[in-house]
Design a protein around this motif. Structure first.
Motif, mmCIF file in Angstrom:
data_model
loop_
_atom_site.group_PDB
_atom_site.id
_atom_site.type_symbol
_atom_site.label_atom_id
_atom_site.label_comp_id
_atom_site.label_asym_id
_atom_site.label_seq_id
_atom_site.Cartn_x
_atom_site.Cartn_y
_atom_site.Cartn_z
ATOM 1 N N SER A 90 0.969 -1.172 0.184
ATOM 2 C CA SER A 90 -0.087 0.041 0.103
ATOM 3 C C SER A 90 0.692 1.057 -0.126
ATOM 4 C CB SER A 90 -0.990 -0.019 1.299
ATOM 5 O OG SER A 90 -1.429 1.193 1.481
ATOM 6 N N SER A 108 -2.838 2.419 5.852
ATOM 7 C CA SER A 108 -3.515 1.136 4.999
ATOM 8 C C SER A 108 -4.416 0.294 5.770
ATOM 9 C CB SER A 108 -2.123 0.756 4.261
ATOM 10 O OG SER A 108 -2.345 -0.483 3.751
ATOM 11 N N SER A 140 -5.391 -2.247 4.186
ATOM 12 C CA SER A 140 -4.749 -4.066 3.787
ATOM 13 C C SER A 140 -3.814 -4.143 4.630
ATOM 14 C CB SER A 140 -4.517 -4.006 2.256
ATOM 15 O OG SER A 140 -3.398 -3.110 2.126
ATOM 16 N N LEU A 153 -6.519 -2.028 -4.121
ATOM 17 C CA LEU A 153 -7.177 -1.674 -5.629
ATOM 18 C C LEU A 153 -6.635 -0.452 -5.954
ATOM 19 C CD1 LEU A 153 -8.528 -3.072 -8.188
ATOM 20 C CD2 LEU A 153 -10.420 -2.033 -7.183
ATOM 21 N N ASP A 185 -14.471 3.295 1.096
ATOM 22 C CA ASP A 185 -14.218 4.779 0.887
ATOM 23 C C ASP A 185 -15.707 5.220 0.229
ATOM 24 O OD1 ASP A 185 -11.720 4.577 1.271
ATOM 25 O OD2 ASP A 185 -11.162 4.490 -0.724
HETATM 26 C C1 LIG Z 1 -4.624 5.820 -6.450
HETATM 27 C C2 LIG Z 1 -5.582 5.078 -5.994
HETATM 28 C C3 LIG Z 1 -6.521 4.466 -7.146
HETATM 29 C C4 LIG Z 1 -7.606 3.706 -6.621
HETATM 30 N N1 LIG Z 1 -8.659 3.195 -7.409
HETATM 31 C C5 LIG Z 1 -9.501 2.640 -6.869
HETATM 32 C C6 LIG Z 1 -10.231 1.949 -8.042
HETATM 33 O O1 LIG Z 1 -10.105 1.831 -9.086
HETATM 34 N N2 LIG Z 1 -11.548 1.226 -7.437
HETATM 35 C C7 LIG Z 1 -11.823 1.056 -6.102
HETATM 36 O O2 LIG Z 1 -12.748 0.424 -5.864
HETATM 37 N N3 LIG Z 1 -11.049 1.768 -5.264
HETATM 38 C C8 LIG Z 1 -9.787 2.288 -5.509
HETATM 39 N N4 LIG Z 1 -9.056 3.018 -4.778
HETATM 40 C C9 LIG Z 1 -9.429 2.967 -3.343
HETATM 41 C C10 LIG Z 1 -8.531 2.027 -2.734
HETATM 42 O O3 LIG Z 1 -8.635 0.764 -3.363
HETATM 43 C C11 LIG Z 1 -8.778 1.979 -1.273
HETATM 44 O O4 LIG Z 1 -8.739 3.324 -0.551
HETATM 45 C C12 LIG Z 1 -8.111 0.998 -0.246
HETATM 46 O O5 LIG Z 1 -8.415 0.744 1.049
HETATM 47 C C13 LIG Z 1 -6.835 0.982 -0.455
HETATM 48 O O6 LIG Z 1 -5.787 -0.061 0.135
HETATM 49 P P1 LIG Z 1 -5.176 0.454 1.503
HETATM 50 O O7 LIG Z 1 -6.027 1.101 2.479
HETATM 51 O O8 LIG Z 1 -4.444 -0.821 1.817
HETATM 52 O O9 LIG Z 1 -4.301 1.404 1.036
HETATM 53 C C14 LIG Z 1 -7.825 3.863 -5.153
HETATM 54 C C15 LIG Z 1 -7.179 4.558 -4.256
HETATM 55 C C16 LIG Z 1 -6.018 5.131 -4.685
HETATM 56 C C17 LIG Z 1 -5.217 5.877 -3.737
#
Ligand SMILES: Cc1cc2nc3c(=O)[nH]c(=O)nc-3n(C[C@H](O)[C@H](O)[C@H](O)COP(=O)(O)O)c2cc1C
Length: 198
Positions: free
Chosen positions: A10, A16, A18, A96, A177
């Motif tokens: 992440s 994060s 994940s 993702l 989100d």
């Molecule tokens: C650059 C970026 C692109 C993302 N693209 C998507 C997406 O295509 N589809 C989706 O459902 N969420 C998307 N998200 C949301 C993330 O998947 C979500 O915030 C998730 O919790 C990220 O994992 P983490 O908390 O471990 O960083 C995106 C977030 C970021 C920062």
């Protein structure tokens, strides 16, 4: 002693979800089997080089024809393959991003997948050469995906399948989100499922 390799991907540091889910899973695993040795590989704080012409040759030409930088890339690939192969359990945090997997994780797989070393071509198609193991994919998503649009978990499963990994267990926390309510329901659900997994 069993080894658990934890791969963080992440871009969101300590926030994060994940990573938090993976670390909860690992803490529970350590309570059950304290002798487990955990190796952490953070692909964001210690990024790996992406593929380019130099790296392409580094994995294909004989070592005697390589520059110092190419030899370093090749040795990095050797070390990552050995580390992955040695682990009895691998846990991957899988956010993702823009409909796909983090580019750092793709760079990692580009170093892991090497014909003749981690997989081979046969008349029946490619065959993985790495030791099978329990592999936990802990995926997070801001929204949700229809199965046909999922280029996150199937993409990773396909790459792992190429290496010979078949015991893949996946958990998805989605809708993170969309709204506070949706996040809370999703995370509560995910932590409950993690307890059962660990
Ligand atoms: C650059 C970026 C692109 C993302 N693209 C998507 C997406 O295509 N589809 C989706 O459902 N969420 C998307 N998200 C949301 C993330 O998947 C979500 O915030 C998730 O919790 C990220 O994992 P983490 O908390 O471990 O960083 C995106 C977030 C970021 C920062």
């Amino acid at each position: 002693m069993s080894e658990l390799l934890y791969i963080k991907t992440s871009a969101n540091g300590e926030r994060s979800r994940s990573s938090q889910l993976c670390e909860h899973f690992i803490r529970q695993r350590l309570q059950a089997t304290p002798e487990t040795q955990v190796i952490q590989r953070d692909l964001v704080s210690e990024p790996l080089p992406h593929l380019g012409p130099e790296q392409w040759d580094a994995l294909r030409l004989p070592p005697s024809q390589l520059s110092a930088a190419q030899l370093a890339y090749r040795r990095c690939s050797d070390r990552l393959i050995a580390e992955f192969d040695r682990a009895d359990t691998v846990v991957i945090a899988l956010p993702l991003y823009n409909a796909g997997i983090p580019s750092q994780l793709k760079a990692y797989f580009d170093l892991l997948a090497r014909a003749g070393i981690s997989f081979e071509f046969t008349e029946q198609g490619p065959r993985g050469l790495l030791r099978d193991k329990d592999l936990h994919l802990i995926a997070t998503r801001g929204g949700s995906l229809a199965p046909a649009d999922d280029h996150q978990i199937p993409a990773v499963k396909q790459l792992l399948g190429l290496l010979g990994i078949t015991r893949i267990h996946s958990l998805i926390a989605d809708g993170l989100d969309l709204s506070p309510d949706s996040r809370e329901v999703s995370l509560t659900n995910a932590y409950e499922r993690l307890a059962a997994l660990a």
